[in-house]
Scaffold this active site. Structure first.
Site, PDB file in Angstrom:
ATOM      1  N   ILE A  19      42.207  26.168 -96.070  1.00 55.49           N
ATOM      2  CA  ILE A  19      41.929  24.926 -96.792  1.00 55.49           C
ATOM      3  C   ILE A  19      43.050  24.609 -97.786  1.00 55.49           C
ATOM      4  O   ILE A  19      43.477  23.459 -97.911  1.00 55.49           O
ATOM      5  CB  ILE A  19      40.566  25.026 -97.508  1.00 55.49           C
ATOM      6  N   TYR A 153      29.417  36.857-103.157  1.00 55.92           N
ATOM      7  CA  TYR A 153      30.024  35.569-102.813  1.00 55.92           C
ATOM      8  C   TYR A 153      29.114  34.414-103.237  1.00 55.92           C
ATOM      9  O   TYR A 153      29.560  33.453-103.867  1.00 55.92           O
ATOM     10  CB  TYR A 153      30.290  35.515-101.306  1.00 55.92           C
TER      11      TYR A 153
END
Lengths: 256, 246
Positions: A19, A153
């Site tokens: 990304i 996460y």
């Protein structure tokens, strides 16, 4: 391509792949000069080549207080105060909470969360003096809904979104907008690495695609397009927002 | 240009956010079907066809959709801006008729346009953007009917996104905060505008063009992986409280 970022300086972390690399490319396509930040100098150089010179590479560890304090001021001096900062550096440390070591936990929080603190501290005052700007964090669908075996996460990305909103409130009076994109499953080298660790990588990739109503994983350039929108004047009244880019996954899940 | 050769239907096109959308999509290359309750006789000028359409009427929407199909051969984008607001009143004083009027225009208007244009949008893997409201996300005092119906518009947006994803039709919503439109400013006193601006972290109310820019993004190829989202365009209102007690 329109020149929404003509004459602007952007700073993108995690710019070596996935990304981060895609958003660097998109911002450069729209006219920005991009400072590429990441740990792997060679990967940054490869991104810089694709940007055709509208870039500078700045190899450093965004989770290292020393690195950021030492290198960011010189980058601002050399390339100018960023109009746009994109926090795309991220990592996934898998596991249920009771299985994670101190080191696992710290590594996850350092890369996904502490990096935003460090880089913001190093760039924010200059941006205020510069008259404002736009910050985009890369959160996750995991900011809104939990996933199994992914405790640290999920916690880190939940915190990224909460932090985004807090930064938006603190930046509003100084003309700094702060927003998050929340990608679903995106076909990046990181995610491919995860699939490769599964018994049947092709089946794992297929199930990630099938999880989205649009029937496929997203592409890094699609996240980049959403980030470019949030970073641009087209989003002049959008701040503190979370923009899902997930092919419809969370339209089916209660979001609190 | 992002909408070169595209056909865009905008409801509520005569004023406010709808009018800003017509201008934005034209500027990005689209031809526009501009539908409004007060449009008068059908007319065409500079790539904009204006039709008088009451979106609360399934029949009227069906006729307009057929006419648009005949004129252009298809539709790529639908933007639902048509909406009404209710008087500022505590819930117990709201006339049930006001709920009905809100329901008919703000919710059934979206139902009618999306149903009638579904086949054409599916044929072109099109996109729909609904204008919900900040009231779909947080409570606004003395706007119970409007809030309830706009909440339904957000829920409908997600439902359509899931039902039509396999056909490649994306469906999203924007949730504007206080915007400088005839609908909102009709109830806006200088005192209220000042109070609202203090509550908005960015410190002002917004222009319709700023909402149109977000709508154009969600309708464009740049949002190709985005469906079923409800995007606040509210200057940070829903991000949190702008100040600590002091």
């Amino acid at each position: 391509m329109s020149g929404r970022f003509a004459g602007k300086v952007a700073l993108v972390t995690g710019a070596g792949s996935g990304i981060g690399a895609a958003v660097a490319e998109r911002l450069a396509d729209e006219g920005a000069f991009v400072v590429l930040v990441g740990r792997r100098g060679l990967a940054l150089e490869e991104t810089a080549v694709r940007l055709g010179g509208h870039a500078a590479v700045l190899p450093l560890d965004v989770a290292s207080s020393g690195d950021v304090a030492a290198r960011i001021p010189e980058a601002l001096a050399a390339h100018g105060t960023p109009d746009v900062v994109v926090h795309a550096a991220g990592q996934t440390v898998l596991g249920a909470l009771h299985d994670l070591s101190d080191e696992d936990w710290d590594r996850q929080m350092d890369v996904n969360l502490r990096s935003i603190h460090l880089l913001t501290r190093a760039t924010w005052p200059a941006m205020v003096e510069h008259g404002g700007g736009s910050v985009v964090t890369v959160a996750s669908t995991a900011s809104h809904a939990a996933f199994p075996q992914d405790a640290a996460y999920v916690a880190s990305k939940g915190a990224v979104l909460a932090l985004t909103k807090a930064m938006a409130l603190d930046g509003a009076a100084d003309g700094i907008r702060v927003n998050a994109v929340c990608p679903g499953y995106i076909d990046t080298p990181n995610l491919r690495g995860y699939f490769d660790g599964q018994d049947d990588p092709a089946a794992a990739a297929a199930s990630a695609g099938a999880a989205a109503p649009l029937g496929r994983m997203g592409r890094p350039d699609e996240i980049a397009a959403a980030i470019a929108f949030l970073a641009s004047d087209d989003a002049s009244f959008v701040t503190g927002a979370s923009l899902l880019v997930d092919g419809g996954v969370l339209a089916q899940v209660p979001v609190g | 240009m992002k909408f070169e050769d595209k056909i865009v239907v905008v409801t509520g096109a005569g004023s406010g956010i709808g009018r800003a959308c017509v201008e934005r999509f034209r500027a990005e290359g689209a031809s526009v079907e501009a539908w409004d309750r007060d449009a008068g006789a059908p007319s065409e000028d500079e790539g904009v066809v204006r039709r008088q359409v009451d979106v609360s009427s399934a029949e009227a929407v069906g006729e307009a959709a057929a006419a648009a199909g005949n004129r252009w051969g298809g539709v790529d984008v639908l933007v639902n801006c048509a909406g009404v607001i209710t008087p500022n009143l505590p819930a117990q004083d709201v006339d049930p008729g006001d709920y009905q009027r809100n329901f008919d225009v703000n919710l059934m208007g979206v139902v009618h346009t999306t149903r009638e244009l579904h086949d054409m949008l599916a044929e072109r893997s099109g996109a729909i953007v609904n204008v919900a409201s900040q009231a779909a996300l947080v409570c606004l005092p003395h706007q119970s009917a409007y809030s309830a119906i706009k909440g339904a518009v957000a829920a409908l947006t997600r439902s359509l996104a899931i039902d039509w994803a396999a056909e490649g039709v994306r469906v999203n919503a924007v949730c504007p905060g206080f915007t400088r439109t005839p609908m909102a400013t009709g109830q806006m006193t200088p005192e209220l505008e000042a109070a609202v601006s203090r509550r908005v972290p960015l410190g002002r109310i917004f222009e319709p063009e700023e909402i149109a820019a977000s709508i154009a993004f969600l309708a464009s190829g740049d949002a190709s992986a985005i469906t079923g989202v409800v995007l606040p365009v509210d200057g940070g209102w829903t991000a949190g409280e702008p100040a600590l007690p002091m």
